[in-house]
Enzyme design. Sequence first.
Site, PDB file in Angstrom:
ATOM      1  CG  ASP A 146      -5.844   1.994   3.137  1.00  0.00           C
ATOM      2  OD1 ASP A 146      -6.578   1.508   2.253  1.00  0.00           O
ATOM      3  OD2 ASP A 146      -5.134   2.625   3.749  1.00  0.00           O
ATOM      4  CE  LYS A 150      -0.075  -5.387  -2.040  1.00  0.00           C
ATOM      5  NZ  LYS A 150       1.453  -5.656  -1.096  1.00  0.00           N
ATOM      6  CD  GLU A 223     -14.163  13.775  -5.078  1.00  0.00           C
ATOM      7  OE1 GLU A 223     -15.272  14.051  -5.941  1.00  0.00           O
ATOM      8  OE2 GLU A 223     -14.242  14.382  -3.604  1.00  0.00           O
TER       9      GLU A 223
END
Length: 242
Positions: A146, A150, A223
């Site tokens: 992940d 942010k 992917e």
Amino acid sequence: MTDFDRKMQSTFDDGLAYPRLGSVSFRRGTLTDNQNKTWDENWATYGRDLADEPLDIDGWFGRTGHPTILEIGSGTGTSTAAMAPLEPEYNIIAVEIYKPGLAKLLGAIVREGLTNIRMVRGDGVEVLNRMIPDGSLAGVRIFFPDPWPKARHHKRRIIQSGTLRLLADKLAAGGVLHVATDHADYAEWITELTNVEPSLEYMGWPWEDAPILTDRQVITKFEGKGLRQEHTITEFLWRKRS
């Protein structure tokens, strides 16, 4: 303070950066009837939940003297199931929180008779710290973690200085760490950390003489999504120094 608490303190209070996990809960998801049946019949054999005791890897796999590779964040197990038959001499342990992902991999294990895969349900850093003996791994794979894009969430990224130290502790001398990402900012982040851990020698990409398989064999769901969006796949390889 328990022995486990002291272990946690000595591991994480070292001035290095670790992912801030907060209160980690298992992601929910619905299994099909067939997946539930397969889970009920086979999880006790092939799976473990996060626990506070080291894995008996030889006992779990029913064989001794075979090197072990840990895959953190195995998702639905696409790469895991594709690579395992090509490296039958290795024990493969897939770590994932998401139960439906583990259920898909479990289905592949049973359907295809993949005898060298086992699974742990839990957060990868916690599994490393609580369940994996130091110096026990021939390799660690972290494919498309992940990216937490942010800025305020960057502290949750798994690739941090502290995690690299923890990974190095779990690798045997000569062991390989393989990371792949399709997120440009995360690739830059990892690039800045390639030499932060002195016990890991950065080998670049590709590494033709790597002692473990580094060809992921298949394009995973995430992917493929990245490639369709014209993302660049960046891969990183390290070797644990002797």
